[in-house]
Design an enzyme around this catalytic site. Structure first.
Site, PDB file in Angstrom:
ATOM      1  N   SER A 144       0.759  -1.362  -0.099  1.00  0.00           N
ATOM      2  CA  SER A 144      -0.082   0.023   0.071  1.00  0.00           C
ATOM      3  C   SER A 144       1.066   1.023   0.028  1.00  0.00           C
ATOM      4  CB  SER A 144      -0.702  -0.056   1.308  1.00  0.00           C
ATOM      5  OG  SER A 144      -0.133   0.132   2.583  1.00  0.00           O
ATOM      6  N   GLY A 182      -7.461  -6.173   7.161  1.00  0.00           N
ATOM      7  CA  GLY A 182      -7.177  -6.027   5.664  1.00  0.00           C
ATOM      8  C   GLY A 182      -5.914  -6.081   5.807  1.00  0.00           C
ATOM      9  N   TRP A 185       0.131  -9.286   4.658  1.00  0.00           N
ATOM     10  CA  TRP A 185       1.256 -10.109   5.064  1.00  0.00           C
ATOM     11  C   TRP A 185       2.130 -10.188   6.325  1.00  0.00           C
ATOM     12  CZ3 TRP A 185       1.044  -8.475  -0.112  1.00  0.00           C
ATOM     13  CH2 TRP A 185       1.150  -9.386  -0.826  1.00  0.00           C
ATOM     14  N   THR A 204      -6.926 -11.456   6.931  1.00  0.00           N
ATOM     15  CA  THR A 204      -7.153 -11.315   5.707  1.00  0.00           C
ATOM     16  C   THR A 204      -8.058 -11.701   5.499  1.00  0.00           C
ATOM     17  OG1 THR A 204      -5.240 -11.520   3.337  1.00  0.00           O
ATOM     18  CG2 THR A 204      -5.220 -13.233   5.842  1.00  0.00           C
ATOM     19  N   CYS A 366      -0.938   2.694 -13.226  1.00  0.00           N
ATOM     20  CA  CYS A 366      -1.463   3.602 -11.599  1.00  0.00           C
ATOM     21  C   CYS A 366      -0.372   4.282 -10.895  1.00  0.00           C
ATOM     22  CB  CYS A 366      -1.005   2.056  -9.990  1.00  0.00           C
ATOM     23  SG  CYS A 366      -2.254   1.371 -10.260  1.00  0.00           S
TER      24      CYS A 366
END
Lengths: 409, 409
Positions: A144, A182, A185, A204, A366
């Site tokens: 993110s 969320g 990892w 998750t 992106c």
């Protein structure tokens, strides 16, 4: 005929920068003006010309991935940035948006993320091999937007800064119960438990992420402080002093925003604080890029504040702060892409050429969107009571900065 | 009959704290429970009982002002806070809101602030004698929420802090052209011109404010840097590097939010920054208190973010930051009321007893609303370009704080 239509579309579209297009019959045309050297886009198939007229966004991505549109790798960013910039300035003819508007009516369906569909959507993207994500993410696997206090900051450091910036907004005290919706990892959960002494439940929908996060928790000797579960935010119960959700709301879909914020309120203790970190538009709501929706994030939707505000207002949550991070995600994508290209030999050992082009297009598109559109990252801080958060932001900056961190050590 | 209805309404309403009501026939009843001593409300006329059933908000204010409802002066704050707190917790029966819902449909009309009506609305409140406002405002006559970096801060210092906090968000450099929409008695314009070396155009719709502001500018020897005009935000043209608007949006009305933000964009230079400071709800939109609308702010409306966000999104403005000030306005009102009560002999030389009770009710009701409702102050920072504002908030805090101030000196 389609060559003529595309030619007219591009002539109308491109007013900032210069684009050179080579048509399937070998004709080369230039669009736009100005001193910049033109970036070149070569269309190899007549059917691609037609597709570009009817559904420009989807056809460009698919054409690049299947090789019917060639763009020199060094030019890819400039070409996509040019196209996004000109679209943002309203350069497409009215009819060209008709398909998008029609599809936006269907978007409610595309993002009707029932728990079962949400699980499939998540598996599509996040159950790619961890080894692949390790090749381009930072050491902590933060997938993110990072927080660059300086644009030259290395990615690993900017991701650390992001976690601690968010931790600051969570006003943590040792022993607090924290829910991480969320959790990816597990990087955020590990940081909060280790550096701030809190108890974290990370959830998750990705099996891969769950397994990796769990293994990391055990390796860090934090099994007593961190619990990782494979669960949907709608099925969690209990009360938490703090809730954090980073890069998850993009998967929720507008039809579920009310539920999301209602659950947030229900799960928060009376004096609780939540921090929701999500990509956001500073413009009216519009549907997700078709190409992204089909290839990268099924069920995904980037919210506008005009979609989020009615939802948290109805959930009876105080919006106590909004930071709008601009530029940070463009830098993050740029780092990811550089690392991806550097790791290309390893990527090719795992995936085929088509996948490589798809991933490259995704990262570059992106980056261009964050540079050229009204697209940034919202950090919404929410609480049940107005006094759950200090009256000024001094707790987050200046001399008081990291007071909570020091208290935890 | 009306006594019975009011009795049932109050029995249902009051679940937090205790209230004692003396009915016109002398009956005393207690509502609520708990250890707090009950505050007492004496109703002197049967017609007031009926009015309280039909339009509680309006009747309470009017009853207090005309003396048909007596509340001990020392109890006024506690009584109003108790009523607001219980309403916020949803204590009124469904039908009791019917009148309010019906009126909310009319609210579009009540706040259809054409330029002519806007001028009349402003005159109603702000053309009260300056000498009166001087009695309870700080020395600089800031008639908006102060910024208390510490709850014990004196009002004058908190108002200074507010102006410099806003100045920080405006990223000022000497010589910049600044527009101040709703400049009041000129305090912000004077501070920006004097301390930051900028050129300010201040606009107001109040003749009194214009005259006083102009006299202050001349007295400060700042005629070369500050222009004060009596003008509507819809009639201003030109380009400004910065726009500031403090406590003015509350007078604009939801029907005009799009126009307001469109004007903001049109008046901003390409790399311009605007800061809009307004009271705001962190809950779904609802109509202004009837009593406030009739007696204090005709045409006024407190916005929710769900009303503002569609407007600035359509105006193609980047929302670059939102601070939500909580608690500060309650403290500000508390200071104003204490100063008002201390200056009572002077107030009585200007106005009658009815005015005194009206003003006291207004200040106390506002304080209670800020304490008990989802009501705070939004500081929206807006720009045309995402890079018009630095990527982190460090410019506003920590070591960089006031860098712009120092550059100006």
């Amino acid at each position: 005929m389609w060559d003529t239509i595309l030619d007219r579309m591009l002539a109308r579209l491109v007013s900032h920068g210069r684009l050179r297009v080579i048509y399937p019959d070998g004709t080369a045309r230039q669009y736009g003006a100005g001193p910049d050297p033109a970036t070149t886009l070569t269309i190899r198939q007549p059917r691609t010309v037609r597709a570009l007229c009817l559904s420009p966004d989807l056809a460009l991505g698919e054409g690049y991935v299947d090789g019917t549109i060639a763009i020199d790798q060094a030019d890819l960013h400039d070409a996509l940035a040019l196209l996004v910039r000109n679209r943002t300035h309203g350069g497409l003819p009215a009819w060209a948006g008709a398909g998008a508007r029609w599809r936006s009516r269907l978007a409610g369906w595309a993002t009707r993320n029932t728990p079962a569909r949400a699980r499939r959507n998540v598996a599509h993207h996040y159950d790619l091999s961890d080894d692949f994500y390790r090749l381009f993410l930072d050491a902590d696997m933060q997938y993110s937007c990072a927080y660059f206090t300086d644009p030259g900051m290395p990615l690993d450091q900017a991701q650390e800064a992001k976690k601690h910036h968010i931790a600051g907004k969570l006003l943590l005290r040792p022993g607090m119960r924290v829910l991480d919706i969320g959790c990816g990892w597990g990087g955020m959960a590990l940081t909060l438990a280790r550096d701030y002494g809190v108890q974290v439940t990370g959830i998750t929908l990705s099996r891969n992420q769950r397994d990796t996060a769990q293994a990391r928790v055990t390796a860090a000797g934090l099994d007593g402080r961190v619990t990782i579960r494979m669960a949907d935010y709608r099925t969690i119960s209990g009360h938490f002093d703090r809730i954090v959700s980073v890069g998850m709301l993009e998967h929720v879909g507008p039809a579920h925003y009310r539920t999301f914020f209602r659950r947030l309120r229900a799960l928060l203790a009376e004096d609780g604080v939540a921090l929701v970190h999500t990509i956001g538009f500073s413009e009216p709501p519009h549907p997700t890029s078709d190409w992204i929706l089909r290839n990268i994030f099924p069920g995904g939707h980037i919210p506008s504040m005009s979609q989020l505000s009615p939802a948290y207002e109805r959930a009876q949550l105080w919006l106590t702060d909004v930071e709008v991070l601009r530029g940070h995600y463009a830098l993050t994508c740029q780092h990811w892409r550089a690392r991806f290209e550097a790791a290309l030999p390893e990527v090719r050992r795992m995936y085929d050429d088509r996948f490589v082009r798809m991933w490259r297009y995704y990262l570059v598109a992106c980056q261009a969107a964050f540079e050229e559109q009204w697209q940034g990252v919202f950090q919404l801080q929410l609480a049940r009571r107005q006094d759950a958060v200090p009256a000024t932001r001094d707790y987050l900056y200046g001399a008081d900065r990291n007071a909570y961190l020091h208290a935890a050590q």
